[in-house]
Design an enzyme around this catalytic site. Structure first.
Site: not given
Ligand code: DMJ
Length: 525
Positions: A134, A138, A291, A425
Site C-alpha cells: 500500500e 499509493r 491481480d 476497476e
C-alpha cells in the site's frame, strides 16, 4: 549520465563522483504528447461530462481538506478523518493519492494546497506497521507521478526517502519481501537502512507467506526509484556487492524466484514463502491477492519500451494458463474469470478482478494478429460482464463480488458481498477499452456510473461507499477511500478526454492509477 569521469592522469586514490542528477528537462522532451488540457473543436457534451467529473473531484477534495486534512481518509457522514492500519504512522494518504489527479484536472489552487501539505506536514519518520504494497502503490506511486508531471523536487526527494525505508523488507532468505514493515527511525549503524526497519508477514497470511499481488506490485515504482536516484539498489542490488544480509536484492530478483518455482498448470498461486521460495497454498485469483502481479508484468514490458522480454513472456504464459483453466462462459453467455482452489473452480469474480478487461486489452494491442483479436474479444467480453454486474443492481453500481452458480449470473449471492466501496476497476476497464476501440458504449457506461455515484454515494460532505448495491435506499459506509480520488475519478475523467491526455504512448498507470513514464529508448535529446 551525470557522473564525473576521472580526468586522465589524475591520482586514482579517491573516487570523485559528481552527485547523480536526473535530467528532468530531457525527460520532458522525450514525451510524445502534452500531458493535459482540452483540445480545440471537441464535442461540447464530452467536455461538459468531463467538467462534471472535475467538479466531483473538487467536491471530494474540498471536503477531505475541510474535515480530514492530515488524516488518511475522510469520513463524510461524521465529518472527520480516518487513519486506518495500512500505512503505519504515515498520514495524508488522500493528499498523496489526489495530487496527480488534481494536477491533470487543472485544479490549480487545490493542487497547491496538497503540495503545501507535503512540504510542511508530510512526516516520514513515523513508527507503526505499514503495508509495503500500500505504501508503494499509493505513496511512492503518487509522489513519483507528481514529480514526473511537475518537475517539483519535493516529490522526488520524498519518494526516494520513503523508498529507502522500504528496502529492509527485502532482507529475507529468498529476497522475496515480507508484507509489513516498520518505517520508524532506529539505530545509527553505517548500513542503517538495513536495520532501521523491522518487517513481518501478515498475521492472516498462511504460514508466514508473502502475497503474490503484494511482492509482485513493486517493479514499476522501484525501477523509477533507481532511475531517479542513480542508485541501482531498488531495481537490482547495491553496486559492486553481492546480495546478502547487508545488500538484499532488489525487485528484479523476485522474478528469478518465480521463474524457478514450479507453477501448477502454469498458474501462479497467491501465497509464497519468503523463506523457502515455494508456494504455501494453491489458491489462484486474478482478483484480490493475485491481480496486480499480472498487471505489472505487461506494464513492465510497456514501461521498458518493449525491451523487457522476460516480463512479456511471463505475462503471455500466465495469460495462456488463465485462458485455459480459469476463463469460463456462464449459461447466460457471460464470460468470466473464475478462481481456482487446489484444482477446484470457484465460479466467482471479485470487483477487483474487473481491472483485467483493461489489462488484457492493453496486452492485446501489442500481440501478434491471431492473439490480438482473441484477446481483444476476451477483454471486451469480460468488461461487458463487469458492466452487467452494475446493470443488474438497483443502484447501477456493482457489488464487491458476483457469482455464476446456483442459477445466479453476475450478481452477489451473499449478503457480505453486496457492498460497493467506490472502487475503480470497472471504470478503469471502460477507459482502456474506450481508448483502444473507440466504441461509444464505454463512454455511455462510464456516464451511467457518474450518475449512480452522484445519486447514491454523494452525501453532504463528500462521497461514501454503500453497504448494499441492491437497494435504492442505501446505507452509507462513511468512508471516502483515497483510491476514489486517485483512480475512480481519474479514469472517469480520462474516459472523457482526448486520447493524448496522459497518452498510453507515454505513460503506464501504476495499480493506483498514478502515471509513470515509458522509457523511450529511441529518444534523442
Ligand atoms: C487500489 O488500492 C488498487 O487499485 C489496488 O490494486 C487494488 N485495490 C484498490 C482499489 O480497489
Amino acid at each position: 549520465e551525470g557522473r564525473a569521469q576521472p580526468a586522465s592522469g589524475a591520482p586514482p586514490a579517491r573516487e570523485t563522483r559528481a552527485p547523480f542528477r536526473f535530467d528532468y528537462e530531457r525527460f520532458r522532451r522525450s514525451l510524445r504528447h502534452p500531458v493535459r488540457g482540452g483540445r480545440p473543436g471537441e464535442d461540447p457534451e464530452t467536455r461538459a461530462r468531463r467538467m462534471k467529473i472535475k467538479e466531483m473531484m473538487k467536491f471530494a477534495w474540498d471536503n477531505y481538506k475541510q474535515y480530514a486534512l492530515g488524516k488518511n481518509e475522510l469520513r463524510p457522514l461524521t465529518k472527520n478523518g480516518h487513519i486506518g492500519n495500512m500505512f503505519g504512522g504515515l498520514r495524508g494518504a488522500t493528499v498523496i493519492d489526489a495530487l496527480d489527479t488534481l494536477y491533470i484536472m487543472e485544479l490549480e489552487e487545490e493542487f497547491q494546497e496538497a503540495k503545501e501539505w507535503v512540504e510542511k506536514s508530510f512526516d516520514l519518520n513515523v513508527n507503526g506497521e505499514a503495508s509495503l504494497f500500500e505504501v508503494n502503490i499509493r505513496y511512492i506511486g503518487g509522489l513519483l507521478a507528481t514529480y514526473y508531471l511537475t518537475g517539483e523536487e519535493v516529490f522526488k526527494s520524498k519518494a526516494l526517502e520513503l523508498g529507502e525505508k522500504l528496502l529492509p523488507a527485502f532482507n529475507t532468505p529468498t529476497g522475496i519481501p515480507r508484507g509489513v514493515i516498520n518505517l520508524g527511525r532506529q539505530g545509527t549503524h553505517p548500513h542503517k537502512h538495513f536495520l532501521c526497519g523491522m518487517s513481518w508477514s501478515w498475521g492472516w497470511a498462511s504460514a508466514g507467506s508473502s502475497i503474490l499481488a503484494e511482492f509482485g506490485t513493486l517493479h514499476l515504482e522501484f525501477l523509477h526509484l533507481s532511475e531517479l536516484s542513480g542508485n541501482p539498489v531498488f531495481a537490482e542490488k547495491a553496486s559492486n556487492s553481492q546480495p546478502g544480509p547487508l545488500h538484499p536484492p532488489g525487485v528484479m530478483n523476485i522474478r528469478r524466484v518465480l521463474n524457478r518455482v514450479e507453477k501448477p498448470q502454469g498458474l501462479y498461486p497467491n501465497f509464497l514463502s519468503p523463506v523457502t521460495g515455494s508456494w504455501v497454498q494453491h489458491h489462484v485469483s486474478i482478483g484480490g491477492l493475485g491481480d496486480s502481479f499480472y498487471e505489472y508484468l505487461i506494464k513492465s514490458w510497456l514501461m521498458s519500451d518493449k525491451k523487457d522480454s522476460e516480463a512479456k513472456k511471463m505475462y503471455d504464459d500466465a495469460l495462456e494458463a488463465i485462458e485455459k483453466h480459469l476463463v469460463k462462459k456462464s449459461a447466460g453467455g457471460l464470460t468470466y474469470i473464475a478462481e481456482w482452489r487446489g484444482g477446484i473452480l470457484d465460479h466467482k469474480m471479485g470487483h477487483l478482478a474487473c481491472f483485467s478487461g483493461g489489462m488484457i486489452a492493453l496486452g492485446a494491442e501489442h500481440a501478434a494478429q491471431e492473439r490480438r483479436q482473441r484477446h481483444m474479444e476476451l477483454a471486451a467480453e469480460i468488461t461487458s460482464t463487469c458492466h452487467e454486474s452494475y446493470a443488474r443492481s438497483d443502484t447501477k453500481l456493482g457489488p464487491e463480488a458476483f457469482r455464476f452458480d446456483a442459477g445466479s449470473e453476475a450478481m452477489a449471492t451473499r449478503l457480505s458481498e453486496r457492498y460497493y466501496i467506490l472502487r475503480p476497476e470497472v471504470v478503469e476497464s471502460y477507459m482502456y477499452l474506450w481508448r483502444l476501440t473507440h466504441d461509444p458504449k464505454y463512454r455511455h457506461w462510464g456516464w451511467e456510473v457518474v450518475k449512480a455515484l452522484e445519486k447514491h454515494c454523494r452525501v453532504e460532505a463528500g462521497f461514501s461507499g454503500i453497504r448494499d448495491v441492491y437497494t435504492t435506499t442505501p446505507t452509507h459506509d462513511n468512508m471516502q477511500q483515497s483510491f476514489f480520488l486517485a483512480e475512480t475519478l481519474k479514469y472517469l475523467y480520462l474516459l472523457f478526454c482526448e486520447d493524448d491526455v496522459l497518452s498510453l504512448e507515454d505513460w503506464v498507470f501504476n495499480t493506483e492509477a498514478h502515471p509513470l513514464p515509458i522509457n523511450h529508448t529511441d529518444f534523442k535529446a
